[in-house]
Design an enzyme around this catalytic site. Structure first.
Site, mmCIF file in Angstrom:
data_model
loop_
_atom_site.group_PDB
_atom_site.id
_atom_site.type_symbol
_atom_site.label_atom_id
_atom_site.label_comp_id
_atom_site.label_asym_id
_atom_site.label_seq_id
_atom_site.Cartn_x
_atom_site.Cartn_y
_atom_site.Cartn_z
ATOM 1 N N TYR A 1 25.486 146.053 41.575
ATOM 2 C CA TYR A 1 25.724 146.288 40.138
ATOM 3 C C TYR A 1 27.058 147.019 39.944
ATOM 4 C CZ TYR A 1 24.616 147.878 35.351
ATOM 5 O OH TYR A 1 24.625 148.135 33.993
ATOM 6 N N ARG B 1 13.518 151.870 33.695
ATOM 7 C CA ARG B 1 14.450 152.954 33.384
ATOM 8 C C ARG B 1 13.685 154.185 32.912
ATOM 9 N NH1 ARG B 1 19.343 149.488 30.679
ATOM 10 N NH2 ARG B 1 17.672 148.054 30.212
ATOM 11 N N VAL B 2 14.381 155.309 32.965
ATOM 12 C CA VAL B 2 13.658 156.569 32.824
ATOM 13 C C VAL B 2 13.009 156.734 31.452
ATOM 14 C CG1 VAL B 2 15.708 157.974 32.195
ATOM 15 C CG2 VAL B 2 13.774 159.020 33.374
ATOM 16 N N VAL B 3 13.700 156.393 30.374
ATOM 17 C CA VAL B 3 13.137 156.643 29.049
ATOM 18 C C VAL B 3 11.903 155.759 28.824
ATOM 19 C CG1 VAL B 3 13.549 156.535 26.558
ATOM 20 C CG2 VAL B 3 15.331 157.436 28.063
ATOM 21 N N ARG C 1 25.621 162.898 35.152
ATOM 22 C CA ARG C 1 26.399 161.902 34.423
ATOM 23 C C ARG C 1 26.519 162.321 32.958
ATOM 24 N NH1 ARG C 1 23.856 156.488 34.806
ATOM 25 N NH2 ARG C 1 24.725 156.238 36.853
ATOM 26 N N GLY D 1 14.043 166.298 39.793
ATOM 27 C CA GLY D 1 14.244 166.176 38.343
ATOM 28 C C GLY D 1 15.424 166.986 37.812
ATOM 29 N N ARG E 1 21.282 163.119 32.985
ATOM 30 C CA ARG E 1 21.796 161.928 32.322
ATOM 31 C C ARG E 1 22.058 162.294 30.855
ATOM 32 N NH1 ARG E 1 21.677 160.661 36.916
ATOM 33 N NH2 ARG E 1 21.069 158.683 37.874
ATOM 34 N N TYR F 1 11.659 161.282 39.770
ATOM 35 C CA TYR F 1 12.232 161.016 41.099
ATOM 36 C C TYR F 1 13.068 162.223 41.517
ATOM 37 C CZ TYR F 1 11.053 156.176 39.802
ATOM 38 O OH TYR F 1 10.403 155.026 39.394
HETATM 39 P P1 NAD Z 1 18.799 143.860 29.567
HETATM 40 O O1 NAD Z 1 18.303 143.559 30.933
HETATM 41 O O2 NAD Z 1 17.799 144.136 28.507
HETATM 42 O O3 NAD Z 1 19.764 142.708 29.043
HETATM 43 C C1 NAD Z 1 20.529 141.888 29.882
HETATM 44 C C2 NAD Z 1 20.362 140.457 29.407
HETATM 45 O O4 NAD Z 1 21.187 139.603 30.205
HETATM 46 C C3 NAD Z 1 18.920 139.961 29.556
HETATM 47 O O5 NAD Z 1 18.517 139.339 28.361
HETATM 48 C C4 NAD Z 1 18.998 138.978 30.709
HETATM 49 O O6 NAD Z 1 18.012 137.981 30.635
HETATM 50 C C5 NAD Z 1 20.420 138.450 30.568
HETATM 51 N N1 NAD Z 1 20.980 137.917 31.823
HETATM 52 C C6 NAD Z 1 21.009 138.513 33.042
HETATM 53 N N2 NAD Z 1 21.642 137.729 33.924
HETATM 54 C C7 NAD Z 1 22.014 136.613 33.255
HETATM 55 C C8 NAD Z 1 22.693 135.423 33.633
HETATM 56 N N3 NAD Z 1 23.099 135.225 34.894
HETATM 57 N N4 NAD Z 1 22.902 134.478 32.691
HETATM 58 C C9 NAD Z 1 22.475 134.672 31.408
HETATM 59 N N5 NAD Z 1 21.819 135.765 31.006
HETATM 60 C C10 NAD Z 1 21.592 136.729 31.917
HETATM 61 O O7 NAD Z 1 19.796 145.096 29.715
HETATM 62 P P2 NAD Z 1 20.618 145.902 28.618
HETATM 63 O O8 NAD Z 1 20.289 147.314 28.782
HETATM 64 O O9 NAD Z 1 20.475 145.262 27.285
HETATM 65 O O10 NAD Z 1 22.101 145.694 29.156
HETATM 66 C C11 NAD Z 1 23.017 144.776 28.536
HETATM 67 C C12 NAD Z 1 24.395 144.955 29.153
HETATM 68 O O11 NAD Z 1 24.845 146.296 28.945
HETATM 69 C C13 NAD Z 1 24.434 144.712 30.658
HETATM 70 O O12 NAD Z 1 25.624 144.013 30.968
HETATM 71 C C14 NAD Z 1 24.462 146.091 31.245
HETATM 72 O O13 NAD Z 1 25.132 146.119 32.477
HETATM 73 C C15 NAD Z 1 25.222 146.879 30.176
HETATM 74 N N6 NAD Z 1 24.858 148.301 30.223
HETATM 75 C C16 NAD Z 1 23.672 148.755 29.730
HETATM 76 C C17 NAD Z 1 23.359 150.115 29.800
HETATM 77 C C18 NAD Z 1 22.074 150.688 29.249
HETATM 78 O O14 NAD Z 1 21.872 151.902 29.342
HETATM 79 N N7 NAD Z 1 21.204 149.932 28.631
HETATM 80 C C19 NAD Z 1 24.256 150.994 30.408
HETATM 81 C C20 NAD Z 1 25.431 150.493 30.935
HETATM 82 C C21 NAD Z 1 25.740 149.149 30.811
HETATM 83 N N1 UDP Z 2 14.044 158.312 37.016
HETATM 84 C C1 UDP Z 2 12.896 159.076 37.201
HETATM 85 N N2 UDP Z 2 11.708 158.467 37.002
HETATM 86 C C2 UDP Z 2 11.571 157.186 36.597
HETATM 87 C C3 UDP Z 2 12.734 156.402 36.383
HETATM 88 C C4 UDP Z 2 13.957 157.012 36.605
HETATM 89 O O1 UDP Z 2 12.968 160.261 37.555
HETATM 90 O O2 UDP Z 2 10.422 156.724 36.420
HETATM 91 C C5 UDP Z 2 15.364 158.962 37.213
HETATM 92 C C6 UDP Z 2 16.307 158.188 38.116
HETATM 93 O O3 UDP Z 2 16.101 158.524 39.473
HETATM 94 C C7 UDP Z 2 17.667 158.674 37.604
HETATM 95 C C8 UDP Z 2 17.423 158.896 36.107
HETATM 96 O O4 UDP Z 2 16.010 159.037 35.958
HETATM 97 O O5 UDP Z 2 18.002 159.897 38.195
HETATM 98 C C9 UDP Z 2 17.922 157.738 35.237
HETATM 99 O O6 UDP Z 2 17.388 156.554 35.767
HETATM 100 P P1 UDP Z 2 17.580 155.136 35.078
HETATM 101 O O7 UDP Z 2 16.979 154.127 35.991
HETATM 102 O O8 UDP Z 2 17.081 155.184 33.686
HETATM 103 O O9 UDP Z 2 19.157 154.933 34.959
HETATM 104 P P2 UDP Z 2 20.396 155.173 35.940
HETATM 105 O O10 UDP Z 2 19.943 155.750 37.235
HETATM 106 O O11 UDP Z 2 20.985 153.820 36.111
HETATM 107 O O12 UDP Z 2 21.227 156.126 35.192
#
Ligand code: NAD
Ligand code: UDP
Length: 320
Positions: A145, A186-188, A277, A207, A211, A204
């Site tokens: 990623y 994800r955590v939330v 972060r 704690g 973030r 995890y």
């Molecule tokens: P999400 O998983 O809900 O959405 C991603 C979408 O992309 C999904 O609908 C999935 O089906 C689609 N997808 C994945 N691979 C694909 C492919 N090869 N072809 C077509 N569709 C594909 O996640 P999200 O949280 O909505 O994230 C959206 C974007 O924002 C991502 O690019 C992610 O990296 C970026 N992003 C999100 C966060 C966050 O906190 N949510 C943080 C940083 C970056």
């Molecule tokens: N995390 C946790 N319990 C969970 C899921 C996530 O303690 O059930 C922690 C995880 O290890 C990280 C933080 O929460 O330190 C945020 O995790 P998330 O997967 O939401 O996002 P990212 O690590 O990509 O920021």
């Protein structure tokens, strides 16, 4: 003539909110998604708009369309999802970006990349500014990623230098809100679903890692402002909420807000999990006049409401 906006990953959490906002602005919106982590339920309500289209398609394969602007959001985003098939994740970031960049070039369209705070890895600079080059492990489980998005950023800037393509790169920090998947990992979402089900809350590590959580409506506002900003501003620009919280404090807050009987249990910290972060959003404030407005308490209240309803419906339908 309506502007045609393409949202890749439009059936996902962020993408579906973005499609909705663009439709409300009167654009013709084409959502392209392979439904890997997205859901039809996220966009079902958008089919009442005559100016909305959905195409089931994987961005790893080229696509030919007429478009004016592209929001490239397709990519699995939660650690369990992007680590499920790391090679697919890397292909999505790299080959997928190449395909949409070619599409933008063919149409002379403006194109935005949804990059991530993960490009900073486990950061040694805090808070993170856009100038920080990061501390990423290129061979760890998060690399598909992190390095995938770093390569995508490289491609965007090379297309700008070589073809003068109009690019916009945003680095999104942890964003949450309604339409996150309940099983997204994800955590939330994990903590809210566990709390509503009175199950153990899985923290995890100890704690103390931190973030910064941005509510979806604030992020969407930032995305729109960035896309509409002057062509000379390419980014990358951080979009996130600078309020920083420890994961353990988030767990306690959610238990309290849901009146849950859940207990906190401690599990192993995943490999390469960043210790802290927080975005430095000075650039976004200066260039876009943007900053988040939603406090964690307000955003969590909306998200808890969403999950309460969602889990109730899923249980009624026998899916849980
Ligand atoms: P999400 O998983 O809900 O959405 C991603 C979408 O992309 C999904 O609908 C999935 O089906 C689609 N997808 C994945 N691979 C694909 C492919 N090869 N072809 C077509 N569709 C594909 O996640 P999200 O949280 O909505 O994230 C959206 C974007 O924002 C991502 O690019 C992610 O990296 C970026 N992003 C999100 C966060 C966050 O906190 N949510 C943080 C940083 C970056
Ligand atoms: N995390 C946790 N319990 C969970 C899921 C996530 O303690 O059930 C922690 C995880 O290890 C990280 C933080 O929460 O330190 C945020 O995790 P998330 O997967 O939401 O996002 P990212 O690590 O990509 O920021």
């Amino acid at each position: 003539m309506r502007k045609i906006a393409l949202v890749t990953g439009g059936a996902g959490f962020i993408g579906s909110h973005l499609c909705e906002r663009l439709l409300n602005e009167g654009k013709y919106v084409i959502c392209v998604d392979n439904l890997f982590s997205g859901r039809k339920e996220n966009i079902q309500h958008l089919f009442r708009y005559p100016n909305f289209d959905f195409i089931l398609h994987d961005v790893i394969n080229p696509i030919s369309l007429k478009v004016d602007e592209i929001y490239h959001f397709a990519c699995p985003a939660s650690p369990p999802h992007y680590q499920y098939d790391p090679i697919f994740t890397m292909k999505t970031s790299v080959i997928g970006s190449l395909n949409v960049l070619e599409l933008a070039r063919f149409n002379n369209a403006k194109i935005m990349l949804a990059s991530t705070s993960e490009v900073y890895g486990d950061p040694l600079e805090h808070p993170q500014k856009e100038t920080y080059r990061g501390n990423v492990n290129p061979i760890g489980p998060r690399a598909c990623y992190d390095e995938g998005k770093r390569a995508a950023e490289t491609l965007f800037f090379d297309y700008y230098r070589k073809y003068k393509l109009r690019i916009k790169v945003i680095r999104i920090f942890n964003t949450y809100g309604p339409r996150m998947r309940h099983d997204d990992g994800r955590v939330v979402s994990n903590f809210i679903v566990q709390a509503l089900n009175n199950e153990d809350i899985t923290v995890y590590g100890d704690g103390t890692q931190t973030r910064s959580f941005c509510y979806i409506d604030d992020l969407i506002e930032g995305i729109i402002k960035m896309m509409n900003s002057d062509d000379s501003f390419l980014g990358p620009v951080n979009l996130g909420n600078p309020d920083e919280f420890r994961v353990i404090d988030l767990a306690n807050k959610i238990i309290k807000m849901t009146n849950s009987k859940s207990k906190i249990v401690f599990k192993d910290l995943p490999e390469d999990d960043p210790k802290k972060r927080r975005p430095d959003i000075t650039l976004a404030k200066e260039k876009l006049n943007w900053e988040p407005k939603t406090t964690l308490d307000v955003g969590l209240k909306e998200t808890i409401k969403y999950f309460r309803e969602f889990l109730g419906n899923y249980k009624k339908l026998g899916f849980l």
